[in-house]
Motif scaffolding. Structure first.
Motif, PDB file in Angstrom:
ATOM      1  N   CYS A   1       0.867  -1.181   0.000  1.00  0.00           N
ATOM      2  CA  CYS A   1       0.000   0.000   0.000  1.00  0.00           C
ATOM      3  C   CYS A   1       0.902   1.228   0.000  1.00  0.00           C
TER       4      CYS A   1
ATOM      5  N   ARG B 161     -12.399  -0.337  -7.999  1.00  0.00           N
ATOM      6  CA  ARG B 161     -11.798  -0.690  -6.705  1.00  0.00           C
ATOM      7  C   ARG B 161     -12.847  -0.833  -5.611  1.00  0.00           C
TER       8      ARG B 161
ATOM      9  N   GLU C 163       0.390   7.044  -6.282  1.00  0.00           N
ATOM     10  CA  GLU C 163      -0.739   7.987  -6.281  1.00  0.00           C
ATOM     11  C   GLU C 163      -0.285   9.430  -6.148  1.00  0.00           C
TER      12      GLU C 163
ATOM     13  N   LYS D 136      -8.929   5.770 -10.534  1.00  0.00           N
ATOM     14  CA  LYS D 136      -9.743   4.853  -9.738  1.00  0.00           C
ATOM     15  C   LYS D 136     -11.166   5.373  -9.649  1.00  0.00           C
TER      16      LYS D 136
ATOM     17  N   GLY E 166      -6.484   8.556  -6.953  1.00  0.00           N
ATOM     18  CA  GLY E 166      -7.178   7.672  -6.023  1.00  0.00           C
ATOM     19  C   GLY E 166      -8.671   7.915  -5.996  1.00  0.00           C
ATOM     20  N   ALA E 167      -9.370   6.961  -5.373  1.00  0.00           N
ATOM     21  CA  ALA E 167     -10.831   7.022  -5.309  1.00  0.00           C
ATOM     22  C   ALA E 167     -11.308   8.350  -4.725  1.00  0.00           C
ATOM     23  N   ARG E 168     -10.597   8.805  -3.685  1.00  0.00           N
ATOM     24  CA  ARG E 168     -11.051  10.028  -3.006  1.00  0.00           C
ATOM     25  C   ARG E 168     -10.867  11.271  -3.857  1.00  0.00           C
TER      26      ARG E 168
ATOM     27  N   GLU F  84      -2.374  -5.300  -3.575  1.00  0.00           N
ATOM     28  CA  GLU F  84      -1.427  -4.995  -2.508  1.00  0.00           C
ATOM     29  C   GLU F  84      -0.780  -6.272  -1.997  1.00  0.00           C
TER      30      GLU F  84
ATOM     31  N   ARG G 139       3.854  -1.149  -7.421  1.00  0.00           N
ATOM     32  CA  ARG G 139       3.085  -0.064  -6.838  1.00  0.00           C
ATOM     33  C   ARG G 139       3.642   0.257  -5.456  1.00  0.00           C
TER      34      ARG G 139
ATOM     35  N   GLN H  79      -1.387   7.584 -10.374  1.00  0.00           N
ATOM     36  CA  GLN H  79      -2.688   7.056  -9.953  1.00  0.00           C
ATOM     37  C   GLN H  79      -3.481   8.193  -9.319  1.00  0.00           C
TER      38      GLN H  79
ATOM     39  N   LYS I 267      -0.069   9.431   0.914  1.00  0.00           N
ATOM     40  CA  LYS I 267      -1.231   8.586   1.202  1.00  0.00           C
ATOM     41  C   LYS I 267      -2.436   9.416   1.604  1.00  0.00           C
TER      42      LYS I 267
ATOM     43  N   HIS J  78      -8.440  -3.057  -2.228  1.00  0.00           N
ATOM     44  CA  HIS J  78      -9.226  -2.018  -1.563  1.00  0.00           C
ATOM     45  C   HIS J  78     -10.717  -2.326  -1.606  1.00  0.00           C
TER      46      HIS J  78
HETATM   47  C1  PEP Z   1      -4.297   2.829  -2.848  1.00  0.00           C
HETATM   48  O1  PEP Z   1      -4.234   2.350  -3.980  1.00  0.00           O
HETATM   49  O2  PEP Z   1      -3.412   2.683  -1.988  1.00  0.00           O
HETATM   50  C2  PEP Z   1      -5.522   3.575  -2.490  1.00  0.00           C
HETATM   51  C3  PEP Z   1      -5.530   4.438  -1.482  1.00  0.00           C
HETATM   52  O3  PEP Z   1      -6.573   3.235  -3.264  1.00  0.00           O
HETATM   53  P1  PEP Z   1      -8.055   3.880  -3.333  1.00  0.00           P
HETATM   54  O4  PEP Z   1      -7.851   5.276  -3.825  1.00  0.00           O
HETATM   55  O5  PEP Z   1      -8.747   2.981  -4.303  1.00  0.00           O
HETATM   56  O6  PEP Z   1      -8.634   3.813  -1.964  1.00  0.00           O
END
Ligand code: PEP
Ligand code: MN
Length: 653
Positions: free
Chosen positions: A101, A236, A163, A206, A183-185, A297, A125, A181, A130, A271
């Motif tokens: 991660c 994801r 990310e 994502k 991320g989802a957020r 991961e 990855r 990347q 984070k 995830h």
């Molecule tokens: C990740 O890939 O570590 C991650 C935080 O993914 P996600 O944005 O899908 O939660």
């Protein structure tokens, strides 16, 4: 809107259409396909399609009905293949990305990269920035983490993905990251999307925690509209009422997206489920559902992980998952991308390059050609003959190491024996050629092979009890060996290896079957020469290089591979295409496809006809036959995996 242009449109008409669209504030993208050339035009201002339709050179206009334009299938019919330093997403093979991660320290990253590469991942990855739910949780190592990720990726030949959470971090990331990347957020952080899109680099987007597929594609549109063409969508898991897993993995998004977009789709099962025991089943399900890749991961010590330890696979679990993917992928018509095959035991390069040559690192601009075996190997002689102006011959331990050296860049070329006129095909190399998709055949050379029986000084034929050689050496001397039925045959990786072993043993009861040149190199005596069963004994070698690295201006041969369905007439149909296009098929070989019992891969060698015009015309014939094969494969599915292994010049010695 999509503007389909007339087949033989004149350049000035094309320019006029483009100018008209641009004058109306539309951005124009030209997409040249095999069948037709189109302009994709997007922008805020709507113009009446009829105004475009009447312009000279326009065949038809298709309005894009979706709110996302450049991401839509209507905009581009063929799947986009995103190529990240040779790792492809969206083609026929599935690519697996693995790693922790978060980047935590050098040792953890190096170990992660090693496990990932050894089990067959093609990309590494590791999060350095984070996006954590709690401000008190580990936030990542930042810039230092990005550098460690890169260092570990480089050490194991893996491109890296990480990310990006803020455009502020671009300067710290730009020199180190191969694939960004989102991320989802941050899926709907439109300012970030615009900035990252403008980098023009590949991006994984994502799916947002509660994003609909349409919102997700609109986010992809931001990236595309900002300047990148390489967007990979990553499912994801989404928020639902279900609590048993961290999120709910929406695998139905894969076929839904397939119809809506040309962009590649990968899946992050980690995830989605949040617990490692559920990761592999969902990864397999994703492959079955048609995913172009997996990002997962994996941590060398999940208990020690600073984030997402519970969902991180142990390296052994990852290895098992990769093996399962290998079995499953062909069932759904896919192969698994690989960068390097696992190194076989004892595969460290043997010895140093031939005298007078230097390792690749100190090659002084000279061509380096790798071969299997040590000094005195037949492949070494083939190299000396093939390169008129000399090349440095790099010895390696076996055939796979030859290919690895080419892929790594330690060598420019590799010399691989492919068939012998007495013993037949070198199956191992046929299989290797199909397994590595980043190499191609760029040449071929035929060498006469004369074997000698070599032993330590003082030995005599009557005193021998053991013969050492490569299996091909034994096979080419069966008649001679039949006269000495009591001898034990010991196989070695190469004929030169047999000579060096016998020399090192000092044992007068042992002899090697190898080229006479080894006598001088290893201080051996020639007990008998010309022991091959028939003096007309030739080995054909192929010269390989990284795909696309060299092009052969006057090819006179082509090698093609394809697979047929086990169905009456499918092979006949495929071969008939060579006849139809006037191509002389000189050899047909078949090999079983690993993991697909009773299905075969065919290798066809074609001599390109002379006197039909220049080599370009000849090459065109091969391409025409292949195009037709590919069409059959799409229409009826009886021919698959059509691949040109090379268009090259065969050099007879
Ligand atoms: C990740 O890939 O570590 C991650 C935080 O993914 P996600 O944005 O899908 O939660
Ligand atoms: Mn994570």
């Amino acid at each position: 809107m999509v503007i389909v242009l007339e087949k033989n449109i004149r350049d000035d008409d094309k320019n006029r259409i483009r100018a008209f669209l641009e004058k109306n504030s539309l951005r124009v993208n030209e997409i040249a396909g095999d069948e037709e050339t189109i302009f994709g035009a997007v922008g805020r201002v709507g113009i009446d399609p009829r105004e475009v339709e009447i312009l000279p050179g326009v065949q038809r206009v298709i309005p894009i009905s979706k709110p996302y334009k450049m991401a839509s299938r209507e905009f581009k019919r063929d799947n986009t293949v995103v190529d990240v330093r040779g790792v492809k997403f969206g083609g026929t093979s599935v690519s697996v990305i693995a790693g922790p991660c978060a980047v935590e320290n050098r040792e953890q990253m190096m170990e992660s990269a090693r496990c990932a590469a050894e089990s067959g991942a093609v990309m590494l990855r590791g999060g350095a920035y984070k996006p954590r739910t709690s401000p008190y949780a580990f936030q990542g190592m930042g810039e230092e983490g990005v550098k460690l990720l890169r260092e570990a990726g480089d050490a194991y030949g893996l491109p890296v993905v990480t990310e990006i959470v803020s455009a502020e971090h671009i300067p710290a990331m730009i020199d180190y990251v191969d694939l960004y990347q989102i991320g989802a957020r941050n899926m709907q952080n439109f300012e970030l999307l615009k900035k990252v899109g403008a980098l023009g680099k590949p991006v994984i987007l994502k799916r947002g925690l509660s994003a609909t597929i349409e919102e997700w594609l609109m986010a992809a549109e931001y990236l595309l509209a900002s300047g990148t063409e390489d967007v990979i969508l990553c499912e994801r898991g989404i928020r639902t009422y279900e609590k048993a897993t961290r999120n709910t993995l929406d695998l139905s998004a894969i076929p839904v997206l397939r119809a809506l977009t040309h962009l590649p789709i990968i899946v992050d099962p980690s995830h989605a489920v949040g617990a490692r025991d559920k990761v592999s089943p969902m990864a397999l399900a994703a492959i079955a559902a048609g995913a172009d890749g997996i990002i997962v991961e994996m941590h060398p010590c999940p208990e020690c992980a600073l984030s997402d330890g519970a969902q991180s696979l142990y390296p052994e679990q990852f290895e098992k998952m990769m093996r399962d993917i290998e079995v499953l992928a062909p069932v759904v018509g896919r192969s698994v991308s690989r960068r390097r095959l696992p190194t076989m035991p004892g595969a460290a390069p043997v010895g140093s390059p031939v005298s007078g040559s230097k390792p690749a690192a100190a090659r002084d601009g000279k061509t380096v050609c790798a071969y299997s075996g040590g000094r005195g190997a037949y492949a070494e002689q083939a190299i000396l003959r093939y390169y008129d102006d000399g090349a440095l011959a790099l010895p390696t331990a076996n055939f796979r190491e030859v290919i690895n050296a080419v892929i790594d860049g330690r060598a420019d070329f590799g010399m691989l024996p492919i068939e012998n006129s007495l013993a037949g095909s070198v199956y191992e190399n046929y299989d290797n050629l199909a397994l590595y998709d980043d190499i191609e055949i760029v040449g071929s050379v035929t060498l006469r092979i004369e074997h000698s029986l070599l032993a330590c000084k003082g030995a005599s034929i009557d005193g021998l009890t053991h013969a050492y050689s490569h299996p091909q050496g034994f096979a080419q001397c069966v008649d001679f060996l039949d006269k000495y039925p009591s001898w034990k045959h010991i196989e070695t990786d190469s004929t030169s290896g047999a000579a060096s072993l016998v020399a090192a043993s000092g044992d007068l009861t042992k002899a090697a079957i190898a080229s006479e040149v080894n006598a001088g190199i290893y201080g051996l005596e020639v007990l008998r020469s010309g022991i091959e069963t028939n003096p007309r004994n030739y080995t054909r070698f192929v010269v390989v290089s990284r795909a696309g690295a060299v092009s052969c201006p006057n090819p006179n041969h082509a090698t093609v591979i394809f697979t047929t369905e086990n169905e009456p007439g499918s092979l006949h149909g495929a071969l008939g295409l060579f006849v139809k296009h006037g191509l002389n098929l000189t050899k047909l070989e078949s090999r079983p496809i690993q993991g697909e019992p009773w299905r075969y891969r065919f290798y066809a060698n074609v001599a390109l006809p002379e006197g039909v015009g220049d080599s370009v015309v000849a090459g065109e014939r091969v391409r025409a036959a292949l195009a037709e094969m590919e069409k059959i494969s799409q229409d009826r599915g009886v021919v698959q995996g059509v691949r040109v292994l090379g268009l090259y010049n065969a050099k007879e010695v």
